[in-house]
Design an enzyme around this catalytic site. Sequence first.
Site, PDB file in Angstrom:
ATOM      1  N   LYS A 138       0.842  -1.204   0.000  1.00  0.00           N
ATOM      2  CA  LYS A 138       0.000   0.000   0.000  1.00  0.00           C
ATOM      3  C   LYS A 138       0.874   1.251   0.000  1.00  0.00           C
ATOM      4  O   LYS A 138       0.627   2.199  -0.746  1.00  0.00           O
ATOM      5  CB  LYS A 138      -0.951  -0.017   1.206  1.00  0.00           C
ATOM      6  N   GLN A 144      -5.125  -1.829   9.373  1.00  0.00           N
ATOM      7  CA  GLN A 144      -5.031  -3.152   8.751  1.00  0.00           C
ATOM      8  C   GLN A 144      -5.668  -4.202   9.654  1.00  0.00           C
ATOM      9  O   GLN A 144      -5.372  -4.275  10.846  1.00  0.00           O
ATOM     10  CB  GLN A 144      -3.549  -3.484   8.475  1.00  0.00           C
ATOM     11  N   ASP A 199     -11.368   2.677   3.731  1.00  0.00           N
ATOM     12  CA  ASP A 199     -11.725   1.257   3.589  1.00  0.00           C
ATOM     13  C   ASP A 199     -13.224   1.097   3.321  1.00  0.00           C
ATOM     14  O   ASP A 199     -13.665   0.020   2.897  1.00  0.00           O
ATOM     15  CB  ASP A 199     -11.395   0.509   4.891  1.00  0.00           C
TER      16      ASP A 199
HETATM   17  N1  GUN Z   1      -7.340  -7.132   5.742  1.00  0.00           N
HETATM   18  C1  GUN Z   1      -7.696  -7.864   4.672  1.00  0.00           C
HETATM   19  N2  GUN Z   1      -8.328  -7.097   3.758  1.00  0.00           N
HETATM   20  C2  GUN Z   1      -8.367  -5.851   4.274  1.00  0.00           C
HETATM   21  C3  GUN Z   1      -8.875  -4.614   3.797  1.00  0.00           C
HETATM   22  O1  GUN Z   1      -9.450  -4.494   2.715  1.00  0.00           O
HETATM   23  N3  GUN Z   1      -8.707  -3.539   4.632  1.00  0.00           N
HETATM   24  C4  GUN Z   1      -8.114  -3.648   5.842  1.00  0.00           C
HETATM   25  N4  GUN Z   1      -8.029  -2.545   6.589  1.00  0.00           N
HETATM   26  N5  GUN Z   1      -7.631  -4.779   6.310  1.00  0.00           N
HETATM   27  C5  GUN Z   1      -7.751  -5.871   5.529  1.00  0.00           C
END
Ligand code: GUN
Length: 283
Positions: A53, A97, A120
């Site tokens: 990211k 996350q 998100d």
């Molecule tokens: N863990 C797995 N997929 C995601 C996601 O799309 N966003 C976040 N914040 N954590 C994740």
Amino acid sequence: MADHIINGKELVSDVRGRLKEEVERLAAEGLQPGLAVILVGEDPASAVYVRNKAKACEQVGIYSEVHRLPAETTQTELLELVHKLNAAANIHGILVQLPLPKHISEDAVIDAIAVEKDVDGFHPINVGNLSIGKPSLLPCTPAGIIEIIKRTGTSISGKRAVVIGRSNIVGKPVAMLLLRESATVTICHSRTENMKELCREADILVVAIGKPKFVTKEFVKPGAIVIDVGINRLEDGKLAGDVDFDDVVGISGPITPVPGVVGPMTITMLLQNTVQAAKALRS
Ligand code: GUN
């Protein structure tokens, strides 16, 4: 045969190229979108996602900062950081996350993120806005799936779409987005009876069940577009999706290999959300 294997590199570089130009335009106006990513603990898969990211942000000119916190971080400490980032003028998107360590309530943390910085799309207000057909920040994986389907030239309106999986992160929101595009949508899950028969009616099949190679050619209508959201580590160390790619590729229409399409497109949607949030917060 290979011409119907969806090319993730091409798709992603196209969308990121467009975003980079937009970020340059915003920079000329004195606005640099900023993303804060919070990682709690040492889950190796999460660490890779977070690194990817941050790298993607750099690629398009978005400012990013990663807050790596130890697994023993308390919920109060994490909430304090979220509140600080909610108030930070240079941060327009906040991503915590998941999964979080067990002693921290994911719901409490998601609720604490400012709605307008929830890149998100997990905050209950953003989920609610999506379900009443007035979406603001869309969850990244579902938004990426719609982008992928549209970019293959597949029309969604009026088509039968089947989603396998009912998670809050993928299954439910992607079903909402397909409905918004006027598909006729069915959600299948672990208790569904006659799943193969239901899936075989689908013009659009989205698979997010978390079981390696679960979908075989018996699930697929000839020519249907198949989007594989799964990413599973096999015993031999290799990665596999939820779709048995080698079995299905000979009968499906456009199909996503794993890895390489849904993952990078998800990150691209995160970049897009950060740009969108920055513009909305400025006005
Ligand atoms: N863990 C797995 N997929 C995601 C996601 O799309 N966003 C976040 N914040 N954590 C994740």
